[in-house]
Write a protein that holds these residues in place. Sequence first.
Motif, PDB file in Angstrom:
ATOM      1  N   CYS A 122      27.082  66.887  -0.486  1.00 42.02           N
ATOM      2  CA  CYS A 122      28.188  65.820  -0.274  1.00 42.02           C
ATOM      3  C   CYS A 122      29.367  66.347   0.590  1.00 42.02           C
ATOM      4  CB  CYS A 122      28.963  65.667  -1.949  1.00 42.02           C
ATOM      5  SG  CYS A 122      27.764  64.997  -3.127  1.00 42.02           S
ATOM      6  N   PHE A 123      29.848  67.558   0.462  1.00 45.49           N
ATOM      7  CA  PHE A 123      30.799  67.967   1.678  1.00 45.49           C
ATOM      8  C   PHE A 123      30.344  67.933   2.986  1.00 45.49           C
ATOM      9  CE2 PHE A 123      33.033  71.179  -1.588  1.00 45.49           C
ATOM     10  CZ  PHE A 123      33.877  70.021  -2.000  1.00 45.49           C
ATOM     11  N   PHE A 124      28.968  68.263   3.233  1.00 46.89           N
ATOM     12  CA  PHE A 124      28.401  68.062   4.639  1.00 46.89           C
ATOM     13  C   PHE A 124      28.260  66.720   4.900  1.00 46.89           C
ATOM     14  CE2 PHE A 124      26.615  72.467   3.897  1.00 46.89           C
ATOM     15  CZ  PHE A 124      27.121  72.990   5.062  1.00 46.89           C
ATOM     16  N   ARG A 125      27.920  65.665   4.047  1.00 52.78           N
ATOM     17  CA  ARG A 125      27.739  64.455   4.373  1.00 52.78           C
ATOM     18  C   ARG A 125      28.929  63.923   4.651  1.00 52.78           C
ATOM     19  NH1 ARG A 125      26.412  59.162   0.929  1.00 52.78           N
ATOM     20  NH2 ARG A 125      25.566  58.036   2.659  1.00 52.78           N
ATOM     21  N   ILE A 126      30.213  64.155   4.164  1.00 52.50           N
ATOM     22  CA  ILE A 126      31.588  63.743   4.166  1.00 52.50           C
ATOM     23  C   ILE A 126      32.064  64.249   5.697  1.00 52.50           C
ATOM     24  CG2 ILE A 126      33.864  63.928   3.412  1.00 52.50           C
ATOM     25  CD1 ILE A 126      33.089  63.973   0.573  1.00 52.50           C
ATOM     26  N   GLY A 127      31.775  65.351   6.160  1.00 48.40           N
ATOM     27  CA  GLY A 127      32.122  65.936   7.134  1.00 48.40           C
ATOM     28  C   GLY A 127      31.366  65.464   8.484  1.00 48.40           C
ATOM     29  N   PHE A 128      30.201  65.120   8.333  1.00 48.63           N
ATOM     30  CA  PHE A 128      29.254  64.288   9.389  1.00 48.63           C
ATOM     31  C   PHE A 128      29.948  63.032   9.477  1.00 48.63           C
ATOM     32  CE2 PHE A 128      25.704  67.377   8.661  1.00 48.63           C
ATOM     33  CZ  PHE A 128      26.097  68.207   9.781  1.00 48.63           C
TER      34      PHE A 128
END
Length: 154
Positions: A60-66
Amino acid sequence: MASAQHAYRLTDFEYAPARPARPDVRVLPGGRGRSQGVAPSLLLVANLAAVAMIVATLVCFFRIGFASAAVDSLMKGQELMAGIREARSMGNDLEITQTALSNSATIKSAATGMGMVAPEGVGSLSLEKDIVATDAQGALSLSGSIQNKIETQR
């Protein structure tokens, strides 16, 4: 002959070093009872659930960052496109202005409005060669100036 004597006898506890008292510990055979611990299968399930939650959180953190990076790039792209449209519009306006100003009829009417008239004759002037000379760096050259002076006197 004399025989060697011991410093103290092994059976004489009066001189022996004192040992600390040990706690009373009894060992019972067998494993832990079910009432005292948690089943190993339940521990395995709990560990797997914790790992799955950590992995899901990282995803989820990576998806939010992207997603944030994509929105930022989209906004910068829109700003650049607006700048390009403005520059093209300004270039078109300048081209129209240049065309209007370079038109000979426009120049002639503007000159007449200021009281200017066409010249009666055209002439040109020829100037002598300048005797002041400069070198390759742009500094004044005394030897070059002297050479030019000699050539103009001939």
